[in-house]
Scaffold this motif. Structure first.
Motif, PDB file in Angstrom:
ATOM      1  N   THR A  28      51.861  40.969  34.245  1.00 26.73           N
ATOM      2  CA  THR A  28      51.273  40.608  35.540  1.00 26.73           C
ATOM      3  C   THR A  28      50.055  41.471  35.833  1.00 26.73           C
ATOM      4  OG1 THR A  28      53.420  39.898  36.380  1.00 26.73           O
ATOM      5  CG2 THR A  28      51.737  40.396  38.015  1.00 26.73           C
ATOM      6  N   VAL A  29      50.180  42.769  35.597  1.00 28.39           N
ATOM      7  CA  VAL A  29      49.047  43.666  35.841  1.00 28.39           C
ATOM      8  C   VAL A  29      47.923  43.399  34.843  1.00 28.39           C
ATOM      9  CG1 VAL A  29      48.332  46.088  35.787  1.00 28.39           C
ATOM     10  CG2 VAL A  29      50.406  45.435  36.983  1.00 28.39           C
ATOM     11  N   ALA A  30      48.279  43.141  33.603  1.00 29.18           N
ATOM     12  CA  ALA A  30      47.252  42.824  32.606  1.00 29.18           C
ATOM     13  C   ALA A  30      46.499  41.560  33.006  1.00 29.18           C
ATOM     14  CB  ALA A  30      47.886  42.652  31.230  1.00 29.18           C
ATOM     15  N   PHE A  31      47.219  40.571  33.519  1.00 20.76           N
ATOM     16  CA  PHE A  31      46.578  39.340  33.987  1.00 20.76           C
ATOM     17  C   PHE A  31      45.610  39.632  35.131  1.00 20.76           C
ATOM     18  CE2 PHE A  31      46.533  35.646  36.825  1.00 20.76           C
ATOM     19  CZ  PHE A  31      46.072  34.679  35.942  1.00 20.76           C
ATOM     20  N   LEU A  32      46.002  40.517  36.049  1.00 21.11           N
ATOM     21  CA  LEU A  32      45.106  40.880  37.150  1.00 21.11           C
ATOM     22  C   LEU A  32      43.854  41.593  36.644  1.00 21.11           C
ATOM     23  CD1 LEU A  32      47.693  42.068  39.829  1.00 21.11           C
ATOM     24  CD2 LEU A  32      46.329  39.957  39.844  1.00 21.11           C
ATOM     25  N   TRP A  33      44.001  42.459  35.650  1.00 19.14           N
ATOM     26  CA  TRP A  33      42.835  43.145  35.079  1.00 19.14           C
ATOM     27  C   TRP A  33      41.890  42.137  34.425  1.00 19.14           C
ATOM     28  CZ3 TRP A  33      40.862  47.798  35.861  1.00 19.14           C
ATOM     29  CH2 TRP A  33      41.687  48.823  36.322  1.00 19.14           C
ATOM     30  N   ILE A  34      42.472  41.145  33.751  1.00 19.04           N
ATOM     31  CA  ILE A  34      41.654  40.146  33.072  1.00 19.04           C
ATOM     32  C   ILE A  34      40.923  39.256  34.073  1.00 19.04           C
ATOM     33  CG2 ILE A  34      41.773  38.093  31.595  1.00 19.04           C
ATOM     34  CD1 ILE A  34      44.072  39.568  30.091  1.00 19.04           C
ATOM     35  N   ASN A  35      41.574  38.941  35.177  1.00 21.25           N
ATOM     36  CA  ASN A  35      41.009  38.033  36.187  1.00 21.25           C
ATOM     37  C   ASN A  35      40.534  38.791  37.428  1.00 21.25           C
ATOM     38  OD1 ASN A  35      41.435  35.454  34.893  1.00 21.25           O
ATOM     39  ND2 ASN A  35      43.609  35.914  35.113  1.00 21.25           N
ATOM     40  N   ALA A  37      37.683  38.879  38.850  1.00 17.70           N
ATOM     41  CA  ALA A  37      36.797  38.120  39.732  1.00 17.70           C
ATOM     42  C   ALA A  37      37.589  37.360  40.796  1.00 17.70           C
ATOM     43  CB  ALA A  37      35.959  37.150  38.909  1.00 17.70           C
ATOM     44  N   LYS A  38      38.713  36.791  40.421  1.00 15.75           N
ATOM     45  CA  LYS A  38      39.547  36.073  41.384  1.00 15.75           C
ATOM     46  C   LYS A  38      40.190  37.035  42.384  1.00 15.75           C
ATOM     47  CE  LYS A  38      40.646  32.245  38.336  1.00 15.75           C
ATOM     48  NZ  LYS A  38      41.673  31.519  37.620  1.00 15.75           N
ATOM     49  N   LEU A  39      40.499  38.229  41.933  1.00 18.08           N
ATOM     50  CA  LEU A  39      41.135  39.226  42.795  1.00 18.08           C
ATOM     51  C   LEU A  39      40.162  39.748  43.844  1.00 18.08           C
ATOM     52  CD1 LEU A  39      43.663  40.942  43.351  1.00 18.08           C
ATOM     53  CD2 LEU A  39      42.789  42.584  41.686  1.00 18.08           C
ATOM     54  N   THR A  40      38.897  39.842  43.509  1.00 15.35           N
ATOM     55  CA  THR A  40      37.887  40.382  44.418  1.00 15.35           C
ATOM     56  C   THR A  40      37.846  39.623  45.737  1.00 15.35           C
ATOM     57  OG1 THR A  40      36.570  41.041  42.508  1.00 15.35           O
ATOM     58  CG2 THR A  40      35.445  40.987  44.614  1.00 15.35           C
ATOM     59  N   ALA A  41      37.981  38.315  45.691  1.00 15.87           N
ATOM     60  CA  ALA A  41      37.907  37.491  46.898  1.00 15.87           C
ATOM     61  C   ALA A  41      39.045  37.757  47.872  1.00 15.87           C
ATOM     62  CB  ALA A  41      37.892  36.020  46.512  1.00 15.87           C
ATOM     63  N   SER A  42      40.192  38.216  47.373  1.00 17.62           N
ATOM     64  CA  SER A  42      41.348  38.413  48.245  1.00 17.62           C
ATOM     65  C   SER A  42      41.499  39.850  48.750  1.00 17.62           C
ATOM     66  CB  SER A  42      42.628  37.995  47.518  1.00 17.62           C
ATOM     67  OG  SER A  42      42.842  38.843  46.409  1.00 17.62           O
TER      68      SER A  42
END
Length: 131
Positions: A28-35, A37-42
């Motif tokens: 889950t954390v690896a997925f967040l690191w990879i994505n 750009a999507k996390l920045t908006a939230s």
């Protein structure tokens, strides 16, 4: 006569759930690191992606190592590993629930519940007592 060296299926299942929970948290954390750009908006105003991901990564590694270690000890017949898993699961539950609800947190809560139920089943207790 029963084999006291091989853990019962319920205990092996519990260990599998704890290992799966460790892997799920790390993925889950690896997925967040990879994505990122999507996390920045939230993220809240003024918070960077690194400000959010570093504590999540530290927590995922901590819980992953704890579940791996205690799961390994449980598989070897250490009764105290159940207490360690229970305390770790309680801390993890607080860590996951406080920020809010997400799909990953709901999956984590379900895995925590299943792991705890399997870990404390009577068959597991009987085998651990025999060790």
């Amino acid at each position: 006569m029963t084999d006291t060296t091989t853990p019962p299926l319920v205990l092996r299942g519990a260990v599998g759930v704890w290992f799966a929970l460790a892997v799920f948290g790390l993925f889950t954390v690896a997925f967040l690191w990879i994505n990122q750009a999507k996390l920045t908006a939230s993220l809240p105003e003024g918070m960077t992606v690194r400000d959010a991901l570093v504590p999540l990564t530290i927590a995922a590694v901590f819980f992953g190592v704890a579940y791996g270690l205690f799961g390994w000890l449980l598989r070897r017949g250490n009764r105290r590993a159940r207490v360690g898993l229970t305390v770790t699961a309680f801390l993890h539950l607080i860590w996951v629930v406080l920020p809010g609800v997400s799909l990953a947190s709901m999956i984590t809560v379900v895995l925590l519940g299943v792991g705890l139920v399997l870990t404390w089943r009577p068959a597991a207790s009987h085998w651990l007592r025999a060790q």
